[in-house]
Motif scaffolding. Structure first.
Motif, PDB file in Angstrom:
ATOM      1  N   THR A 151       0.825  -1.212   0.000  1.00 40.27           N
ATOM      2  CA  THR A 151       0.000   0.000   0.000  1.00 40.27           C
ATOM      3  C   THR A 151       0.857   1.259   0.000  1.00 40.27           C
ATOM      4  OG1 THR A 151      -1.763  -1.182   1.151  1.00 40.27           O
ATOM      5  CG2 THR A 151      -1.850   1.221   1.206  1.00 40.27           C
ATOM      6  N   VAL A 152       1.901   1.278   0.813  1.00 40.72           N
ATOM      7  CA  VAL A 152       2.747   2.473   0.873  1.00 40.72           C
ATOM      8  C   VAL A 152       3.400   2.743  -0.489  1.00 40.72           C
ATOM      9  CG1 VAL A 152       4.870   1.349   1.718  1.00 40.72           C
ATOM     10  CG2 VAL A 152       4.425   3.738   2.266  1.00 40.72           C
ATOM     11  N   GLN A 153       3.773   1.704  -1.205  1.00 41.35           N
ATOM     12  CA  GLN A 153       4.366   1.877  -2.537  1.00 41.35           C
ATOM     13  C   GLN A 153       3.321   2.403  -3.529  1.00 41.35           C
ATOM     14  OE1 GLN A 153       5.737  -2.228  -2.683  1.00 41.35           O
ATOM     15  NE2 GLN A 153       7.860  -1.511  -2.807  1.00 41.35           N
ATOM     16  N   GLN A 154       2.094   1.911  -3.419  1.00 37.56           N
ATOM     17  CA  GLN A 154       1.014   2.383  -4.286  1.00 37.56           C
ATOM     18  C   GLN A 154       0.772   3.876  -4.056  1.00 37.56           C
ATOM     19  OE1 GLN A 154      -2.380  -0.099  -3.434  1.00 37.56           O
ATOM     20  NE2 GLN A 154      -1.272  -1.984  -3.922  1.00 37.56           N
ATOM     21  N   HIS A 155       0.752   4.269  -2.791  1.00 36.18           N
ATOM     22  CA  HIS A 155       0.521   5.678  -2.457  1.00 36.18           C
ATOM     23  C   HIS A 155       1.688   6.546  -2.923  1.00 36.18           C
ATOM     24  CE1 HIS A 155      -2.797   5.026   0.755  1.00 36.18           C
ATOM     25  NE2 HIS A 155      -2.939   4.212  -0.267  1.00 36.18           N
ATOM     26  N   GLN A 156       2.897   6.023  -2.840  1.00 37.86           N
ATOM     27  CA  GLN A 156       4.062   6.764  -3.323  1.00 37.86           C
ATOM     28  C   GLN A 156       3.959   6.992  -4.837  1.00 37.86           C
ATOM     29  OE1 GLN A 156       7.149   4.160  -1.843  1.00 37.86           O
ATOM     30  NE2 GLN A 156       7.496   5.431  -0.018  1.00 37.86           N
ATOM     31  N   MET A 157       3.421   6.016  -5.551  1.00 34.53           N
ATOM     32  CA  MET A 157       3.244   6.157  -6.998  1.00 34.53           C
ATOM     33  C   MET A 157       2.268   7.296  -7.309  1.00 34.53           C
ATOM     34  SD  MET A 157       3.009   2.114  -8.018  1.00 34.53           S
ATOM     35  CE  MET A 157       2.617   2.368  -9.754  1.00 34.53           C
ATOM     36  N   VAL A 158       1.186   7.376  -6.545  1.00 38.50           N
ATOM     37  CA  VAL A 158       0.198   8.437  -6.752  1.00 38.50           C
ATOM     38  C   VAL A 158       0.814   9.790  -6.384  1.00 38.50           C
ATOM     39  CG1 VAL A 158      -2.061   9.348  -6.053  1.00 38.50           C
ATOM     40  CG2 VAL A 158      -1.761   6.878  -6.425  1.00 38.50           C
ATOM     41  N   HIS A 203      -3.272  21.295   0.744  1.00 31.58           N
ATOM     42  CA  HIS A 203      -3.078  21.193   2.191  1.00 31.58           C
ATOM     43  C   HIS A 203      -3.186  19.755   2.661  1.00 31.58           C
ATOM     44  CE1 HIS A 203      -3.024  25.477   2.952  1.00 31.58           C
ATOM     45  NE2 HIS A 203      -4.015  25.597   2.098  1.00 31.58           N
ATOM     46  N   GLY A 204      -3.843  18.931   1.888  1.00 32.10           N
ATOM     47  CA  GLY A 204      -4.021  17.538   2.286  1.00 32.10           C
ATOM     48  C   GLY A 204      -4.477  16.683   1.127  1.00 32.10           C
ATOM     49  N   LEU A 205      -4.253  15.373   1.275  1.00 36.35           N
ATOM     50  CA  LEU A 205      -4.590  14.419   0.239  1.00 36.35           C
ATOM     51  C   LEU A 205      -4.892  13.083   0.897  1.00 36.35           C
ATOM     52  CD1 LEU A 205      -4.675  13.875  -2.843  1.00 36.35           C
ATOM     53  CD2 LEU A 205      -2.248  13.319  -2.698  1.00 36.35           C
ATOM     54  N   ARG A 206      -6.050  12.527   0.596  1.00 31.62           N
ATOM     55  CA  ARG A 206      -6.404  11.180   1.041  1.00 31.62           C
ATOM     56  C   ARG A 206      -6.324  10.280  -0.179  1.00 31.62           C
ATOM     57  NH1 ARG A 206     -12.119  11.573   3.928  1.00 31.62           N
ATOM     58  NH2 ARG A 206     -11.809  13.643   4.715  1.00 31.62           N
ATOM     59  N   ILE A 207      -5.606   9.180  -0.052  1.00 31.26           N
ATOM     60  CA  ILE A 207      -5.424   8.270  -1.178  1.00 31.26           C
ATOM     61  C   ILE A 207      -5.915   6.885  -0.799  1.00 31.26           C
ATOM     62  CG2 ILE A 207      -3.740   7.200  -2.734  1.00 31.26           C
ATOM     63  CD1 ILE A 207      -1.905   9.616  -2.180  1.00 31.26           C
ATOM     64  N   PHE A 208      -6.731   6.318  -1.682  1.00 28.21           N
ATOM     65  CA  PHE A 208      -7.210   4.943  -1.548  1.00 28.21           C
ATOM     66  C   PHE A 208      -6.873   4.246  -2.859  1.00 28.21           C
ATOM     67  CE2 PHE A 208      -9.868   7.625   1.065  1.00 28.21           C
ATOM     68  CZ  PHE A 208      -9.884   6.959   2.280  1.00 28.21           C
ATOM     69  N   THR A 209      -6.057   3.201  -2.793  1.00 26.52           N
ATOM     70  CA  THR A 209      -5.651   2.475  -3.986  1.00 26.52           C
ATOM     71  C   THR A 209      -6.124   1.025  -3.888  1.00 26.52           C
ATOM     72  OG1 THR A 209      -3.505   2.015  -2.968  1.00 26.52           O
ATOM     73  CG2 THR A 209      -3.625   3.904  -4.465  1.00 26.52           C
ATOM     74  N   SER A 210      -6.311   0.413  -5.052  1.00 30.01           N
ATOM     75  CA  SER A 210      -6.680  -0.991  -5.086  1.00 30.01           C
ATOM     76  C   SER A 210      -6.294  -1.577  -6.438  1.00 30.01           C
ATOM     77  CB  SER A 210      -8.175  -1.182  -4.835  1.00 30.01           C
ATOM     78  OG  SER A 210      -8.928  -0.526  -5.825  1.00 30.01           O
ATOM     79  N   VAL A 211      -6.279  -2.910  -6.465  1.00 30.97           N
ATOM     80  CA  VAL A 211      -6.004  -3.658  -7.687  1.00 30.97           C
ATOM     81  C   VAL A 211      -7.326  -4.267  -8.141  1.00 30.97           C
ATOM     82  CG1 VAL A 211      -4.724  -5.620  -8.650  1.00 30.97           C
ATOM     83  CG2 VAL A 211      -3.660  -4.173  -6.896  1.00 30.97           C
ATOM     84  N   PRO A 212      -7.641  -4.212  -9.447  1.00 29.34           N
ATOM     85  CA  PRO A 212      -8.897  -4.807  -9.914  1.00 29.34           C
ATOM     86  C   PRO A 212      -8.974  -6.286  -9.562  1.00 29.34           C
ATOM     87  CG  PRO A 212      -7.828  -3.569 -11.676  1.00 29.34           C
ATOM     88  CD  PRO A 212      -6.859  -3.643 -10.537  1.00 29.34           C
ATOM     89  N   LYS A 213     -10.149  -6.721  -9.190  1.00 30.24           N
ATOM     90  CA  LYS A 213     -10.359  -8.136  -8.907  1.00 30.24           C
ATOM     91  C   LYS A 213     -10.592  -8.866 -10.205  1.00 30.24           C
ATOM     92  CE  LYS A 213     -12.190  -7.290  -4.302  1.00 30.24           C
ATOM     93  NZ  LYS A 213     -11.520  -6.033  -4.162  1.00 30.24           N
ATOM     94  N   CYS A 214      -9.998 -10.024 -10.352  1.00 28.98           N
ATOM     95  CA  CYS A 214     -10.060 -10.867 -11.561  1.00 28.98           C
ATOM     96  C   CYS A 214      -8.973 -10.524 -12.510  1.00 28.98           C
ATOM     97  CB  CYS A 214     -11.366 -10.806 -12.299  1.00 28.98           C
ATOM     98  SG  CYS A 214     -12.777 -11.440 -11.461  1.00 28.98           S
TER      99      CYS A 214
END
Length: 107
Positions: free
Chosen positions: A77-84, A96-107
């Motif tokens: 997750t930390v690597q995914q957020h670093q990419m964003v 001033h702020g950023l909320r990041i939610f990352t995921s990988v497609p299922k299937c």
């Protein structure tokens, strides 16, 4: 009986909770949301879902980003957020702020 609608329910809900409702259920994206979305589409061409929401009330100071992409596969997750963060490094300077939610497609 009239059909229920968010607009019709707003005064009732305000009366119950004592607070105004703040939602943009049918509103178009802000200029900042569109800009950030476009950058993410360019940086993550394999993304299957990108949602950018200005959570600062429209002034562009804070965003919530939800992004689903194959490019995150086998990354922590930390690597995914670093990419964003890297993709948005110039835009983040103005935020001033950023909320990041990352995921990988299922299937």
């Amino acid at each position: 009986m009239a059909a229920w609608s968010p607009a019709a329910a707003a005064p009732l809900l305000r009366g119950i909770r004592g607070l105004p409702l703040h939602h943009r259920m049918f509103a178009t994206q802000t200029e900042g949301e569109l800009r950030v979305t476009q950058i993410l589409k360019e940086k993550f061409p394999r993304a299957t879902a990108i949602k950018v929401t200005d959570i600062s009330g429209g002034c562009g100071a804070m965003y919530e980003i939800k992004i689903e992409s194959e490019e995150f596969k086998e990354k922590r997750t930390v690597q995914q957020h670093q990419m964003v963060n890297q993709a948005l490094k110039e835009e983040i300077k103005e935020m001033h702020g950023l909320r990041i939610f990352t995921s990988v497609p299922k299937c």
